[in-house]
Enzyme design. Structure first.
Site, PDB file in Angstrom:
ATOM      1  N   THR A  14       0.912  -1.371  -0.029  1.00  0.00           N
ATOM      2  CA  THR A  14      -0.084  -0.030  -0.215  1.00  0.00           C
ATOM      3  C   THR A  14       0.778   1.442  -0.050  1.00  0.00           C
ATOM      4  OG1 THR A  14       0.149   0.038   2.411  1.00  0.00           O
ATOM      5  CG2 THR A  14      -2.068  -1.179   1.330  1.00  0.00           C
ATOM      6  N   VAL A  16       3.520   3.638  -2.513  1.00  0.00           N
ATOM      7  CA  VAL A  16       2.868   4.476  -4.249  1.00  0.00           C
ATOM      8  C   VAL A  16       2.876   3.185  -5.118  1.00  0.00           C
ATOM      9  CG1 VAL A  16       5.761   5.030  -4.364  1.00  0.00           C
ATOM     10  CG2 VAL A  16       3.812   6.406  -5.850  1.00  0.00           C
ATOM     11  N   LYS A  37       0.435  -6.227   5.023  1.00  0.00           N
ATOM     12  CA  LYS A  37       1.210  -6.712   6.457  1.00  0.00           C
ATOM     13  C   LYS A  37       1.241  -5.740   7.006  1.00  0.00           C
ATOM     14  CE  LYS A  37       5.931  -6.419   5.622  1.00  0.00           C
ATOM     15  NZ  LYS A  37       7.587  -7.193   5.686  1.00  0.00           N
ATOM     16  N   THR A  43       7.137   4.835   1.590  1.00  0.00           N
ATOM     17  CA  THR A  43       6.849   6.101   0.579  1.00  0.00           C
ATOM     18  C   THR A  43       6.013   6.636   1.752  1.00  0.00           C
ATOM     19  OG1 THR A  43       5.441   4.528  -1.395  1.00  0.00           O
ATOM     20  CG2 THR A  43       4.770   6.833  -0.731  1.00  0.00           C
ATOM     21  N   GLY A  49      11.326  14.540  -2.350  1.00  0.00           N
ATOM     22  CA  GLY A  49      10.729  14.717  -2.974  1.00  0.00           C
ATOM     23  C   GLY A  49      10.877  13.973  -4.662  1.00  0.00           C
ATOM     24  N   GLU A 115      18.411  18.039  -6.155  1.00  0.00           N
ATOM     25  CA  GLU A 115      19.854  17.292  -5.182  1.00  0.00           C
ATOM     26  C   GLU A 115      20.413  16.674  -6.141  1.00  0.00           C
ATOM     27  OE1 GLU A 115      16.172  15.250  -2.257  1.00  0.00           O
ATOM     28  OE2 GLU A 115      15.902  14.276  -4.917  1.00  0.00           O
ATOM     29  N   HIS A 227      22.023   5.821   2.266  1.00  0.00           N
ATOM     30  CA  HIS A 227      22.025   7.581   1.940  1.00  0.00           C
ATOM     31  C   HIS A 227      22.985   8.393   2.812  1.00  0.00           C
ATOM     32  CE1 HIS A 227      20.156  11.274   2.077  1.00  0.00           C
ATOM     33  NE2 HIS A 227      18.892  10.841   1.711  1.00  0.00           N
ATOM     34  N   ARG A 275      24.978   9.998  -4.610  1.00  0.00           N
ATOM     35  CA  ARG A 275      25.164   9.096  -3.344  1.00  0.00           C
ATOM     36  C   ARG A 275      26.602   8.313  -2.465  1.00  0.00           C
ATOM     37  NH1 ARG A 275      18.686   8.494  -2.595  1.00  0.00           N
ATOM     38  NH2 ARG A 275      18.687  10.462  -2.467  1.00  0.00           N
ATOM     39  N   HIS A 334      18.989   2.555   2.961  1.00  0.00           N
ATOM     40  CA  HIS A 334      18.578   3.197   2.611  1.00  0.00           C
ATOM     41  C   HIS A 334      17.565   2.636   1.265  1.00  0.00           C
ATOM     42  CE1 HIS A 334      16.230   6.641   1.854  1.00  0.00           C
ATOM     43  NE2 HIS A 334      16.358   6.820   0.606  1.00  0.00           N
ATOM     44  N   GLU A 358       9.795  -0.146  -5.610  1.00  0.00           N
ATOM     45  CA  GLU A 358      11.276  -0.440  -4.951  1.00  0.00           C
ATOM     46  C   GLU A 358      12.102  -1.683  -5.301  1.00  0.00           C
ATOM     47  OE1 GLU A 358      12.541   1.536  -1.340  1.00  0.00           O
ATOM     48  OE2 GLU A 358      14.336   0.728  -1.096  1.00  0.00           O
ATOM     49  N   ARG A 369      20.887   4.880  -7.991  1.00  0.00           N
ATOM     50  CA  ARG A 369      19.818   5.182  -8.316  1.00  0.00           C
ATOM     51  C   ARG A 369      19.796   6.684  -8.471  1.00  0.00           C
ATOM     52  NH1 ARG A 369      14.775   7.107  -4.404  1.00  0.00           N
ATOM     53  NH2 ARG A 369      16.688   7.472  -2.255  1.00  0.00           N
ATOM     54  N   SER A 374      12.710   7.528  -7.402  1.00  0.00           N
ATOM     55  CA  SER A 374      12.319   5.821  -6.962  1.00  0.00           C
ATOM     56  C   SER A 374      10.751   6.337  -7.023  1.00  0.00           C
ATOM     57  CB  SER A 374      12.765   5.669  -5.866  1.00  0.00           C
ATOM     58  OG  SER A 374      12.796   6.397  -4.678  1.00  0.00           O
TER      59      SER A 374
HETATM   60  C1  LIG Z   1      13.418   8.339   5.181  1.00  0.00           C
HETATM   61  C2  LIG Z   1      13.518   8.242   3.695  1.00  0.00           C
HETATM   62  C3  LIG Z   1      12.563   9.052   2.170  1.00  0.00           C
HETATM   63  C4  LIG Z   1      12.936   8.783   1.133  1.00  0.00           C
HETATM   64  N1  LIG Z   1      12.467  10.044   0.078  1.00  0.00           N
HETATM   65  C5  LIG Z   1      12.648   9.817  -0.975  1.00  0.00           C
HETATM   66  C6  LIG Z   1      12.319  11.038  -1.410  1.00  0.00           C
HETATM   67  O1  LIG Z   1      12.323  11.898  -1.864  1.00  0.00           O
HETATM   68  N2  LIG Z   1      12.187  10.907  -2.879  1.00  0.00           N
HETATM   69  C7  LIG Z   1      12.182   9.465  -3.662  1.00  0.00           C
HETATM   70  O2  LIG Z   1      11.893   9.313  -4.828  1.00  0.00           O
HETATM   71  N3  LIG Z   1      12.465   8.195  -2.828  1.00  0.00           N
HETATM   72  C8  LIG Z   1      12.521   8.306  -1.406  1.00  0.00           C
HETATM   73  N4  LIG Z   1      12.340   7.655  -1.050  1.00  0.00           N
HETATM   74  C9  LIG Z   1      12.406   6.468  -1.370  1.00  0.00           C
HETATM   75  C10 LIG Z   1      11.159   5.935  -1.676  1.00  0.00           C
HETATM   76  O3  LIG Z   1      10.770   6.258  -0.283  1.00  0.00           O
HETATM   77  C11 LIG Z   1      11.167   4.115  -1.505  1.00  0.00           C
HETATM   78  O4  LIG Z   1      11.505   3.529  -2.228  1.00  0.00           O
HETATM   79  C12 LIG Z   1       9.042   3.870  -2.132  1.00  0.00           C
HETATM   80  O5  LIG Z   1       8.003   4.731  -1.325  1.00  0.00           O
HETATM   81  C13 LIG Z   1       8.594   2.639  -2.412  1.00  0.00           C
HETATM   82  O6  LIG Z   1       7.171   2.688  -2.416  1.00  0.00           O
HETATM   83  P1  LIG Z   1       7.285   1.313  -2.573  1.00  0.00           P
HETATM   84  O7  LIG Z   1       5.173   1.644  -3.163  1.00  0.00           O
HETATM   85  O8  LIG Z   1       7.648   0.265  -3.039  1.00  0.00           O
HETATM   86  O9  LIG Z   1       6.732   0.799  -1.134  1.00  0.00           O
HETATM   87  P2  LIG Z   1       6.572   1.323   0.108  1.00  0.00           P
HETATM   88  O10 LIG Z   1       5.989   2.129   0.081  1.00  0.00           O
HETATM   89  O11 LIG Z   1       7.772   0.759   0.794  1.00  0.00           O
HETATM   90  O12 LIG Z   1       5.344   0.198   0.427  1.00  0.00           O
HETATM   91  C14 LIG Z   1       5.344  -1.497   0.715  1.00  0.00           C
HETATM   92  C15 LIG Z   1       3.852  -2.333   0.673  1.00  0.00           C
HETATM   93  O13 LIG Z   1       4.271  -3.298   1.118  1.00  0.00           O
HETATM   94  C16 LIG Z   1       3.884  -3.762   2.229  1.00  0.00           C
HETATM   95  N5  LIG Z   1       4.052  -5.223   1.910  1.00  0.00           N
HETATM   96  C17 LIG Z   1       6.120  -5.360   1.483  1.00  0.00           C
HETATM   97  N6  LIG Z   1       5.967  -6.906   2.457  1.00  0.00           N
HETATM   98  C18 LIG Z   1       5.039  -6.974   2.465  1.00  0.00           C
HETATM   99  C19 LIG Z   1       3.986  -8.599   2.696  1.00  0.00           C
HETATM  100  N7  LIG Z   1       4.679 -10.025   2.738  1.00  0.00           N
HETATM  101  N8  LIG Z   1       2.432  -8.816   2.490  1.00  0.00           N
HETATM  102  C20 LIG Z   1       2.046  -8.161   2.522  1.00  0.00           C
HETATM  103  N9  LIG Z   1       2.616  -6.929   2.114  1.00  0.00           N
HETATM  104  C21 LIG Z   1       3.861  -6.521   2.450  1.00  0.00           C
HETATM  105  C22 LIG Z   1       4.234  -2.683   2.928  1.00  0.00           C
HETATM  106  O14 LIG Z   1       3.444  -3.416   4.409  1.00  0.00           O
HETATM  107  C23 LIG Z   1       3.775  -1.592   2.600  1.00  0.00           C
HETATM  108  O15 LIG Z   1       2.400  -1.651   2.280  1.00  0.00           O
HETATM  109  C24 LIG Z   1      12.658   7.295   0.271  1.00  0.00           C
HETATM  110  C25 LIG Z   1      12.651   6.500   1.330  1.00  0.00           C
HETATM  111  C26 LIG Z   1      13.226   6.583   2.491  1.00  0.00           C
HETATM  112  C27 LIG Z   1      13.000   5.538   3.445  1.00  0.00           C
END
Ligand SMILES: Cc1cc2nc3c(=O)[nH]c(=O)nc-3n(C[C@H](O)[C@H](O)[C@H](O)COP(=O)(O)OP(=O)(O)OC[C@H]3O[C@@H](n4cnc5c(N)ncnc54)[C@H](O)[C@@H]3O)c2cc1C
Length: 504
Positions: A14, A16, A37, A43, A49, A115, A227, A275, A334, A358, A369, A374
């Site tokens: 859940t 992005v 989970k 996200t 940004g 950045e 990071h 980075r 990171h 990711e 990256r 991302s």
């Molecule tokens: C502190 C921080 C700052 C960042 N800043 C930036 C930024 O400024 N710009 C940028 O582009 N990127 C940034 N990033 C990276 C970016 O935020 C992430 O790469 C991106 O949000 C990942 O999105 P996602 O949807 O792939 O995963 P997530 O947002 O991590 O969501 C993963 C989801 O999967 C679910 N899940 C995982 N495993 C299971 C399972 N086995 N069963 C059920 N559910 C599961 C979790 O519960 C969660 O809902 C940052 C990351 C961090 C940690």
């Protein structure tokens, strides 16, 4: 007894990527079930940004592509990069239609920051440094009408060798199956391979492990981005606050305890180098001085508190006033540049299985990256994967029933695994350490999957073995993979690796 349910499209995650994908599939009229989970996502924590080329600026898709390829150190897929970068403006516009709001420099004109590794100001942001919280808020709201199931852990992908058929799930009622012809992995990253990370506790590499157990290719997994500036407050484990790169973009400088620049003479872009370069310079300075951290001096930034409220709050919580004193920082695990191999529509090599965000390796990031690429990738590929999964569900029809049973797999307890990974597979690695790590992982014992902890330990152990194997096989330094025994880049190794791992 096992419970059973049906959907056209199952989305795991859940953040992005998951919510954008789920909304896209739902808008095509499909029955979508979203599993998560945990309530925390990476996200939500994103600060800096979203990198996006806006029309009518001095920026261009060509320039953003060139910056991305330069950071990726020869391993990006240029066509994938171009496709995702070119899709950025549209994806961001759709996010705005879903309710997201970005900071403005003037009425109707987004404020752009810069950045590391970006040659233009092209990062849109929200709430100063709370971009992820705004993206998550908008998507949660838009997806409120969807069938979202929290505290549901995806344990295994079900398939018949040719096509995916559903997901084995653990929830409070026990084991169950959601049968579906399309499944989208959007499980995020794997920062919890290490003791200190910017990632939330649930970033345990689950999607990569699920794909590996299903026999799918993963790639570029040795490229884990550290990071450069994670807040150092004396604690060294668990999720630590990030000091966004945008702070350096606005003029903060990295210095050691004596006030000497950390990056002078290291790279022409200085503190705004990619980075891996900045993290490597910090690591080297800490090793040379024996200090536990370096410092980010942001005292020259006007209106710091207003521009960086999240960073200010994190510093204050650690007893630091960033407007009066330099912020102590260290590199922290990171971002996973690699993952499940997909195309730019999120398609994997298994029919009906998609991956976005990711967890996916689209070829966008290569060996490193570029900052703020991302969320961009999650938005663009998440939306496309949702559409492709929706179309596939129609073409494939209802999924066949396949056997569903959790397998016992090898696991190291999390704390032990994190200690070993931090010791042997961190910012700088070498062959001896990686062999020791692989041996330790190999000696782990089988675990029955009775809980989220069991499952995450197993997933982390599987993924750690893949990181160790890939890092050992890459006998060079490239992007965010630094080998002290092979410090140079070897042009003959300018290709992605798919590790063969026996542990799963
Ligand atoms: C502190 C921080 C700052 C960042 N800043 C930036 C930024 O400024 N710009 C940028 O582009 N990127 C940034 N990033 C990276 C970016 O935020 C992430 O790469 C991106 O949000 C990942 O999105 P996602 O949807 O792939 O995963 P997530 O947002 O991590 O969501 C993963 C989801 O999967 C679910 N899940 C995982 N495993 C299971 C399972 N086995 N069963 C059920 N559910 C599961 C979790 O519960 C969660 O809902 C940052 C990351 C961090 C940690």
């Amino acid at each position: 007894m096992m419970w059973h349910q049906r959907a056209d499209v199952v989305v795991i995650g859940t953040g992005v990527a998951g919510l954008v994908a789920a909304l896209a599939a739902h808008r095509r009229g499909r029955r979508v079930v979203v599993l998560s989970k945990a309530s925390e996502t990476a996200t939500f924590y994103a600060q800096g940004g979203i990198a996006v080329v806006l029309p009518d600026t001095d920026d261009s898709v060509d320039t953003h592509v060139a910056d991305t390829l330069a950071a990726g150190a020869g391993l990006c897929d240029p066509e994938a990069v171009r496709s995702i970068v070119a899709g950025g403006y549209r994806a961001v516009t759709e996010l705005v239609d879903d309710g997201a709001r970005f900071d403005e420099a003037a009425s109707g004109q987004w404020d752009l920051t810069r950045e590391g590794g970006h040659s233009r100001r092209r990062i849109i942001h929200s709430g100063g440094d709370a971009t992820g919280a705004e993206v998550q808020r908008a998507l949660d709201r838009a997806a409120a009408q969807l069938d979202i199931r929290r505290a549901h852990i995806a344990l295994e992908l079900l398939h018949d060798g040719e096509a995916v058929a559903g997901v084995l799930v653990l929830n409070d009622d026990g084991l169950g199956v959601v049968h579906a012809p399309s499944v989208i992995l959007a499980t995020g990253g794997l920062g919890n391979l290490y003791a200190a990370t910017t990632n939330p506790a649930g970033s345990t590499g689950d999607g990569v492990a699920l794909a590996m157990w299903a026999g799918l290719a993963i790639s570029d997994i040795e490229f884990i981005q550290f990071h450069p500036t994670m807040l150092f407050d004396g604690h060294a484990d668990g999720r630590r606050p990030l000091i966004t790169e945008a702070v350096r973009g606005e003029g903060a400088v990295l210095v050691d305890g004596q006030g000497n620049s950390v990056t002078a003479g290291v790279h022409p872009m200085g503190d705004l180098a990619p980075r891996d370069v900045v993290a490597g310079a910090i690591d080297a300075r800490m090793a040379a001085t024996g200090a536990p951290c370096v410092y980010l001096d942001a005292r020259g930034i006007a209106h710091f508190k207003r521009r960086f409220p999240t960073v200010t709050a994190a510093c204050r919580a650690a007893g630091i006033d960033p407007t009066r004193e330099p912020i102590p920082v260290v590199p922290g695990a990171h971002y996973s540049c690699g993952g499940v191999v997909t195309d730019v529509y999120g398609r994997t090599e298994l029919a009906g299985l998609f991956a976005a965000g990711e967890v996916a390796r689209t070829g966008m990031h290569g060996a490193n990256r570029l900052a703020s690429n991302s969320l961009l990738q999650g938005l663009v590929v998440g939306g496309r994967a949702g559409q492709a999964a929706a179309d596939h569900a129609v073409d494939a029809g209802p999924s066949h029933a396949v056997a569903a049973e959790p397998s016992a797999r090898r696991a190291l307890p999390r704390a032990e695994l994190q200690r070993a990974m931090t010791r042997d597979a961190s910012v700088v690695r070498d062959g001896d350490g990686l062999r020791r790590l692989a041996k330790e992982l190999d000696a782990s014992t089988p675990r029955i999957l009775n809980s989220r902890t069991d499952f995450e330990d197993v997933a982390l152990t599987t993924v750690a073995a893949a990181v160790a194997a890939s890092a050992l096989a890459r006998t060079e330094s490239r992007g965010c993979h630094h080998r002290s025994d092979f410090p140079d880049t070897d042009p003959a190794q300018a290709r992605s690796l798919v590790p063969a791992v026996a542990c799963c």
